[in-house]
Every structure is written in structure tokens, then in C-alpha cells.
Motif scaffolding. Structure first.
Motif, PDB file in Angstrom:
ATOM      1  N   SER A 242       0.826  -1.211   0.000  1.00 50.19           N
ATOM      2  CA  SER A 242       0.000   0.000   0.000  1.00 50.19           C
ATOM      3  C   SER A 242       0.864   1.267   0.000  1.00 50.19           C
ATOM      4  O   SER A 242       0.609   2.188  -0.765  1.00 50.19           O
ATOM      5  N   TYR A 243       1.918   1.300   0.832  1.00 50.46           N
ATOM      6  CA  TYR A 243       2.778   2.492   0.894  1.00 50.46           C
ATOM      7  C   TYR A 243       3.716   2.569  -0.308  1.00 50.46           C
ATOM      8  O   TYR A 243       3.983   3.650  -0.831  1.00 50.46           O
ATOM      9  N   TRP A 244       4.202   1.410  -0.777  1.00 47.37           N
ATOM     10  CA  TRP A 244       5.104   1.393  -1.924  1.00 47.37           C
ATOM     11  C   TRP A 244       4.389   1.939  -3.166  1.00 47.37           C
ATOM     12  O   TRP A 244       5.000   2.501  -4.070  1.00 47.37           O
TER      13      TRP A 244
ATOM     14  N   TYR B  99       2.596   4.526  -3.352  1.00 47.98           N
ATOM     15  CA  TYR B  99       2.819   5.978  -3.438  1.00 47.98           C
ATOM     16  C   TYR B  99       4.114   6.267  -4.178  1.00 47.98           C
ATOM     17  O   TYR B  99       4.176   7.145  -5.039  1.00 47.98           O
TER      18      TYR B  99
END
Ligand code: HEM
Length: 146
Positions: free
Chosen positions: A10-12, A14
């Protein structure tokens, strides 16, 4: 394991979108401005390739450890295709993103073979822009930005 990989994925995402948008804007501006291709342009194109491949790996792991994967054996493909959320996570999102990552990979290797700056920027602009449109089309926005 599932939660950790999901948070990472999920963060990657971005970083993938950030570097891809930068690569697209950079190549289009330099194509239109008839600029010379340099080391910085190469690094942006290469970093986009590496970051998107890491996301592919995280996505593949997530796909098989996600509790949603058991729907294939429990409900079968027919039921999954009828449900828009399951269809997005189990079919559309992985498939469309894999196609997008193939476009980035092909675009990267094609641009490297080009000799002229204009041809390099044109190749990156076309392949990376198509990949960006595909990524944006199948992101689970409602859960991601929630
Ligand atoms: C490189 C492009 C990709 C991007 C930008 C991306 C982005 C995302 C985002 C933003 C989410 C939502 C996370 C959340 O709810 O917080 C997600 C979920 C997911 N992605 Fe990707 N993804 C990509 C590639 C892939 C690939 C190639 C696969 C599988 C082969 C995949 C499998 C999944 C799965 C299974 C989920 C859902 C996890 C769950 O909620 O159970 N992704 N992805």
C-alpha cells in the motif's frame, strides 16, 4: 505476514506513482522542448523500472497470502466475476498492473536502444504514460485512500 505485506504494498504504491508521474512529466517536457537526453533522465527511467518491479513482487506475494485468494476454491471464478470488489482485487487489479509493468519494461529496454534523444523521450513518454493510465484505472481508491 498478510498485514505486513499489504501495508508495504500500500505504501510502496505511493512511491511507484510518484516516480512514474515524474518520469512521464520529465520525458514529455524534454520531448516537447527538444532537450538532450542525459544521465539524470536515464536514472529516472531506471528507478521507475526498479520500483515498479518491486511492487510487482509485493503484489504477487500479497495475492497468494490474501484471505481473498481462497475465494477461488470456495466460490469459483463465476461468483468472483459477478462481484465487482472481488473481481477488482483478484482479476482486474493484478492483470492490468502486470500489463502496465510489462509496458514499463518494454518501454525502458526500447528507449535504451534508441540513439537520438528525441526518440528516447518519445518512447518513454508513450510507454510510461500508458502504464500510468493503467495503474490509475485499477487502484482500489476507496480502500487505499480511506
Ligand atoms: C505496480 C503496480 C501496483 C500498484 C500501484 C498497486 C497498488 C495497490 C494499492 C494502492 C492497493 C490497496 C492497498 C490498500 O487497501 O491499502 C493494492 C492492493 C492489492 N494489490 Fe496491488 N498494486 C500494484 C500491483 C499489483 C500486482 C502486480 C498484484 C498481483 C499480482 C497486486 C495485488 C494486490 C492485492 C491482492 C491487493 C489487495 C490486498 C487485500 O486487500 O487483500 N498489486 N494494490
Amino acid at each position: 505476514m498478510y498485514n505486513m505485506v499489504k501495508i508495504l504494498h500500500s505504501y510502496w504504491a505511493y512511491l511507484v506513482l510518484l516516480i512514474l508521474v515524474l518520469a512521464v512529466i520529465n520525458s514529455i517536457i524534454k520531448l516537447v522542448g527538444k532537450k538532450e537526453y542525459g544521465a539524470k533522465d536515464f536514472r529516472i527511467a531506471l528507478f521507475t523500472l526498479i520500483v515498479s518491479h518491486i511492487q510487482l513482487l509485493l503484489g504477487l506475494i500479497l495475492y497468494f497470502v490474501s484471505p481473498r485468494f481462497s475465494l477461488f476454491s470456495e466460490s469459483g471464478m463465476g461468483e468472483i466475476m459477478k462481484n465487482s470488489v472481488d473481481r477488482l482485487y483478484l482479476v482486474e487489479h493484478p492483470l492490468v498492473n502486470i500489463i502496465a509493468i510489462i509496458l514499463i519494461t518494454v518501454g525502458y529496454s526500447k528507449h535504451k536502444k534508441k540513439l537520438l534523444s528525441e526518440a528516447k523521450f518519445k518512447t518513454l513518454s508513450i510507454f510510461y504514460t500508458l502504464a500510468l493510465i493503467l495503474f490509475l484505472s485499477r487502484i482500489p481508491w476507496s480502500t487505499w485512500l480511506a
